[in-house]
Design a protein around this motif. Structure first.
Motif, mmCIF file in Angstrom:
data_model
loop_
_atom_site.group_PDB
_atom_site.id
_atom_site.type_symbol
_atom_site.label_atom_id
_atom_site.label_comp_id
_atom_site.label_asym_id
_atom_site.label_seq_id
_atom_site.Cartn_x
_atom_site.Cartn_y
_atom_site.Cartn_z
ATOM 1 N N GLY A 66 57.438 84.883 96.609
ATOM 2 C CA GLY A 66 57.629 84.874 97.933
ATOM 3 C C GLY A 66 56.310 85.773 98.533
ATOM 4 N N ASN A 73 62.957 76.417 104.673
ATOM 5 C CA ASN A 73 63.334 77.574 104.466
ATOM 6 C C ASN A 73 63.805 78.601 102.673
ATOM 7 O OD1 ASN A 73 64.102 80.713 104.610
ATOM 8 N ND2 ASN A 73 62.275 81.136 104.861
ATOM 9 N N PRO A 74 65.095 78.092 102.419
ATOM 10 C CA PRO A 74 65.719 78.142 101.721
ATOM 11 C C PRO A 74 65.349 77.516 100.332
ATOM 12 C CG PRO A 74 66.885 77.604 103.451
ATOM 13 C CD PRO A 74 65.904 76.982 103.928
ATOM 14 N N THR A 114 75.569 81.188 95.691
ATOM 15 C CA THR A 114 76.684 80.320 96.802
ATOM 16 C C THR A 114 76.026 81.099 97.999
ATOM 17 O OG1 THR A 114 77.509 82.646 96.704
ATOM 18 C CG2 THR A 114 78.550 81.104 95.196
ATOM 19 N N GLY A 115 74.575 81.135 98.302
ATOM 20 C CA GLY A 115 73.911 80.821 99.249
ATOM 21 C C GLY A 115 73.047 80.043 99.804
ATOM 22 N N ASN A 116 72.418 79.133 100.712
ATOM 23 C CA ASN A 116 72.107 78.279 101.182
ATOM 24 C C ASN A 116 70.857 78.298 100.378
ATOM 25 O OD1 ASN A 116 72.623 76.932 103.776
ATOM 26 N ND2 ASN A 116 72.988 78.570 104.027
ATOM 27 N N ALA A 117 70.062 79.183 100.376
ATOM 28 C CA ALA A 117 69.382 78.919 99.096
ATOM 29 C C ALA A 117 69.132 78.840 97.406
ATOM 30 C CB ALA A 117 67.993 80.629 99.127
ATOM 31 N N ARG A 123 79.971 85.171 93.839
ATOM 32 C CA ARG A 123 80.758 86.174 93.563
ATOM 33 C C ARG A 123 82.296 85.135 94.632
ATOM 34 N NH1 ARG A 123 79.806 90.755 98.106
ATOM 35 N NH2 ARG A 123 79.008 89.560 99.503
ATOM 36 N N ASP A 124 81.677 83.483 95.322
ATOM 37 C CA ASP A 124 82.158 83.962 96.485
ATOM 38 C C ASP A 124 82.875 82.169 95.255
ATOM 39 O OD1 ASP A 124 84.072 81.472 97.573
ATOM 40 O OD2 ASP A 124 82.312 82.318 99.358
ATOM 41 N N ASN A 126 78.531 80.296 105.879
ATOM 42 C CA ASN A 126 78.341 79.218 104.566
ATOM 43 C C ASN A 126 77.019 78.275 105.403
ATOM 44 O OD1 ASN A 126 80.280 80.002 102.988
ATOM 45 N ND2 ASN A 126 79.185 81.157 102.504
ATOM 46 N N ILE A 170 63.791 86.697 93.522
ATOM 47 C CA ILE A 170 63.305 85.618 94.783
ATOM 48 C C ILE A 170 64.503 86.264 96.336
ATOM 49 C CG2 ILE A 170 63.342 83.739 96.591
ATOM 50 C CD1 ILE A 170 63.268 82.752 93.245
ATOM 51 N N GLY A 171 65.280 87.221 96.358
ATOM 52 C CA GLY A 171 66.149 87.588 97.533
ATOM 53 C C GLY A 171 66.565 88.970 96.633
ATOM 54 N N SER A 172 67.100 89.541 97.695
ATOM 55 C CA SER A 172 67.167 90.762 97.513
ATOM 56 C C SER A 172 69.129 91.740 98.096
ATOM 57 C CB SER A 172 66.582 91.974 97.913
ATOM 58 O OG SER A 172 66.140 91.483 98.920
ATOM 59 N N PRO A 216 67.558 84.356 106.550
ATOM 60 C CA PRO A 216 67.880 85.570 106.804
ATOM 61 C C PRO A 216 66.251 86.633 107.131
ATOM 62 C CG PRO A 216 68.775 84.649 104.323
ATOM 63 C CD PRO A 216 68.614 83.133 105.878
ATOM 64 N N SER A 237 62.289 78.562 98.342
ATOM 65 C CA SER A 237 62.044 79.737 97.148
ATOM 66 C C SER A 237 62.059 78.919 96.135
ATOM 67 C CB SER A 237 63.042 80.397 98.288
ATOM 68 O OG SER A 237 64.533 79.784 97.234
ATOM 69 N N ALA A 251 71.517 91.601 97.074
ATOM 70 C CA ALA A 251 72.416 92.785 96.491
ATOM 71 C C ALA A 251 72.124 94.282 96.388
ATOM 72 C CB ALA A 251 72.920 92.255 95.352
#
Ligand SMILES: NC(=O)c1ccc[n+]([C@@H]2O[C@H](COP(=O)([O-])OP(=O)(O)OC[C@H]3O[C@@H](n4cnc5c(N)ncnc54)[C@H](OP(=O)(O)O)[C@@H]3O)[C@@H](O)[C@H]2O)c1
Length: 318
Positions: free
Chosen positions: A263, A114-115, A141-144, A165-166, A311, A237-239, A39, A118, A241
């Motif tokens: 980060g 990278n993921p 549910t994401g890679n990170a 959410r998945d 995914n 760490i991530g954004s 990302p 984090s 949403a």
């Protein structure tokens, strides 16, 4: 040489011919073997990352595996540059790279460094995480997020609650170490109840979401029916949403809540780099499940479509 080239922040990179980089005396020119489409690379290529230098044309790519003039494999991280890793060759600062064994799993490394870093860097360098503590991964549910579950368990977490959410992906997370899951696609009251119940005891939140879901989760945790006694460290760490979050002031008073970010900038480059060889060894040894999709660099434009390989982490091979 051939490379993925961005000529406008509004369109994906194209496979094109561009002058090969030469580099200065402190640089190593590497033949790129594999580069991950993270990302962070997308936000570099569309100019939206907070470190964007707004210069075009640019070759995207922030890390990768390559072979230097000595033909040995090395993993490298690039500074903010227009000469990224999605090319046949790139220029690497030797201090931001390290040698890999010849049998290193280059696809897994390009996909996962990278993921995985984090959570690895957050837990090892940003906060005082101790074995036995309990962790909530928000956006698991994401890679990170999926790697964060595995990294937290590997570093000694006694429990990891995975929230995402998945539901289909969520159901697979027990196999990688999640001890409980919370579905974030339910109605907000149900989500709050489940978080207050299932994640009440966590010491650390690794937050990949931010925005509304993070605020709701924060309020649920700090205002659970039983008042929290122990501290709660929230690591932003991530954004995915939302870039900002309206945190009610009461949330900060209702518990011993500490919010920090992890980060580029909040952990020094030297500290990040110091962690990478150990992380690379673990990834290459197959310690973590990684869902990589190797794709020829020539197919970069098609691979850039977000629905091309859902995914999976695309790894471009020049
Ligand atoms: N700070 C650091 O050091 C660092 C390092 C690496 C990555 N990151 C950041 O971490 C974030 C995740 O990276 P990644 O590599 O895991 O990306 P990814 O593989 O693309 O995963 C993103 C996940 O977010 C989920 N998602 C999107 N919007 C959501 C929402 N509103 N609620 C719940 N889930 C939502 C998606 O799930 P669906 O299937 O539900 O859409 C997807 O599974 C990115 O913001 C990235 O920039 C930070």
């Amino acid at each position: 040489m051939q490379a993925a080239v961005v000529t406008s922040f509004n369109t994906p990179p194209r496979y094109a011919d561009i002058d090969a980089p030469t580099g200065g005396p402190a640089d190593v020119v590497v033949d790129v073997v594999a580069a991950g489409l993270h990302p962070r690379v997308r936000s570099q290529a569309d100019g939206s990352h907070y470190t964007s230098i707004d210069e075009l044309p640019l070759i995207p790519g922030i890390d990768g595996v390559g072979r230097g003039p000595d033909r040995r494999l090395r993993y490298f991280v690039l500074p903010d540059t227009t000469r990224g890793s999605m090319a046949e060759r790139t220029v690497v600062d030797e201090r931001r790279s390290f040698l890999l064994p010849e049998d290193a799993d280059v696809i897994a490394l390009a996909a996962a460094m990278n993921p995985a870093m984090s959570s690895w860097v957050a837990l090892r360098r940003r906060i005082d995480f101790r074995a036995g503590q309990r962790v909530l991964v928000l956006g698991a549910t994401g890679n990170a997020g999926r790697l964060a579950i595995q990294v937290a368990r590997h570093l000694g977490a006694s429990a990891v609650v995975a929230a995402g959410r998945d539901r289909r992906r969520l159901a697979t997370l027990g196999a990688v170490g999640a001890t409980a899951t919370v579905a974030l696609d339910a109605d907000p009251d149900t989500v709050a109840e489940q978080l207050a119940e299932g994640a009440r005891d966590v010491d650390v939140v690794l937050d990949y979401l931010w925005g509304e879901p993070a605020v709701r989760a924060m309020v649920a945790l700090v205002t659970a029916p039983e008042p929290r006694q122990k501290p709660l460290t929230w690591v932003q760490i991530g954004s995915v949403a939302g870039r900002s979050a309206a945190i009610p002031s009461a949330a900060l008073r209702a518990a011993r809540l500490e919010i920090v970010g992890s980060g580029q900038g909040s952990v020094t480059t030297a500290k990040v780099l110091a962690e990478l060889p150990t992380l690379a060894r673990e990834i290459s040894a197959g310690r973590f499940t990684v869902d990589a999709k190797p794709v020829r660099l020539a197919d970069v434009e098609q691979a850039w479509r977000t629905d091309a390989y859902p995914n999976q982490r695309v790894v471009l091979l020049p």
